[in-house]
Design a protein around this motif. Structure first.
Motif, PDB file in Angstrom:
ATOM      1  N   ASN A 164       0.593  -0.901   0.119  1.00 39.16           N
ATOM      2  CA  ASN A 164      -0.196  -0.071  -0.284  1.00 39.16           C
ATOM      3  C   ASN A 164       0.647   1.121  -0.423  1.00 39.16           C
ATOM      4  N   GLN A 223       0.129   4.682   1.029  1.00 39.83           N
ATOM      5  CA  GLN A 223       0.743   5.278   2.287  1.00 39.83           C
ATOM      6  C   GLN A 223       1.430   4.679   3.293  1.00 39.83           C
ATOM      7  N   SER A 247      -9.067  -4.757   5.927  1.00 38.98           N
ATOM      8  CA  SER A 247      -8.804  -4.805   4.566  1.00 38.98           C
ATOM      9  C   SER A 247      -9.629  -4.120   3.680  1.00 38.98           C
ATOM     10  N   ARG A 248     -10.615  -4.078   3.433  1.00 37.70           N
ATOM     11  CA  ARG A 248     -11.903  -3.915   2.958  1.00 37.70           C
ATOM     12  C   ARG A 248     -12.115  -2.768   2.328  1.00 37.70           C
ATOM     13  N   LYS A 300     -11.102   1.121   1.335  1.00 38.16           N
ATOM     14  CA  LYS A 300     -10.394   2.754   1.188  1.00 38.16           C
ATOM     15  C   LYS A 300      -9.958   3.842   1.285  1.00 38.16           C
ATOM     16  N   GLY A 301      -9.281   4.484   0.777  1.00 38.25           N
ATOM     17  CA  GLY A 301      -9.713   6.095   1.083  1.00 38.25           C
ATOM     18  C   GLY A 301      -9.642   6.486   2.776  1.00 38.25           C
ATOM     19  N   LEU A 350     -10.409   3.833   5.000  1.00 38.54           N
ATOM     20  CA  LEU A 350      -9.016   3.301   5.486  1.00 38.54           C
ATOM     21  C   LEU A 350      -8.567   4.223   6.436  1.00 38.54           C
ATOM     22  N   SER A 373      -0.108  -3.861   7.005  1.00 39.34           N
ATOM     23  CA  SER A 373      -0.209  -3.246   5.683  1.00 39.34           C
ATOM     24  C   SER A 373       0.604  -3.898   4.344  1.00 39.34           C
TER      25      SER A 373
END
Length: 169
Positions: free
Chosen positions: A2, A4, A83-84, A86-87, A90, A162
């Motif tokens: 990831n 980030q 884990s499901r 995003k953005g 998360l 992550s």
């Protein structure tokens, strides 16, 4: 991986010093316990000093290891939900979990400090060290993990799991 979480890892020198300290502690513990076992089964005697020393070193070994594991993102984690995501959801859930962890660590630090204060005038039975020395292990652990968590929140240290697949040894 990831993007980030692409931040600097713990400094190599700090990791090496921590691992060396843990290895030396473990070596002393193994030697002390082994000698005590030989004395007990071979000569029906033992050195009580070694039992207290091993117990104290084990406490510190676990506490130092917990800080190192936190810095390397090797503590167990439950990421079925995040884990499901995003953005911003998360980021929000990750920050919420980090803040909850910080709160728990602050409680541990507060309780550890109280134990250190209480143990300053209480001494171990055999060696005679202040019991505050054992309680200081959890104080160091909680403060160390708070520092690691602050670095993770600020983005200066890898966040936990992550990118765990890339770091499995």
């Amino acid at each position: 991986m990831n993007p980030q979480h692409e931040t600097a890892a713990p400094p190599n020198w700090a990791r090496r010093i921590t691992e060396a300290t843990m290895a030396i502690s473990l070596g002393i513990m193994v030697l002390a316990v082994f000698i005590n076992v030989l004395l007990r089964y071979g000569f029906d005697t033992g050195i009580v000093f070694y039992e207290e020393l091993s117990r104290l070193m084990f406490v510190w070994l676990v506490c130092i290891g917990a800080v190192l594991a936190a810095a390397e993102g090797k503590h167990l984690g439950f990421d079925m939900v995040i884990s499901r995501l995003k953005g911003w959801p998360l980021k929000a859930c990750t920050l919420l979990a980090q803040l909850a962890t910080a709160y728990c660590l602050i409680l541990v630090a507060k309780g550890s400090w109280e134990q250190v204060k209480a143990g300053m005038h209480t001494f171990s039975t055999v060696i005679g060290y202040p019991l505050a020395l054992a309680a200081a292990g959890t104080l160091v652990m909680s403060v160390g993990m708070l520092i690691v968590l602050a670095l993770q929140i600020s983005g200066r240290l890898n966040n936990a799991a992550s990118d765990a697949e890339s770091r499995v040894e």
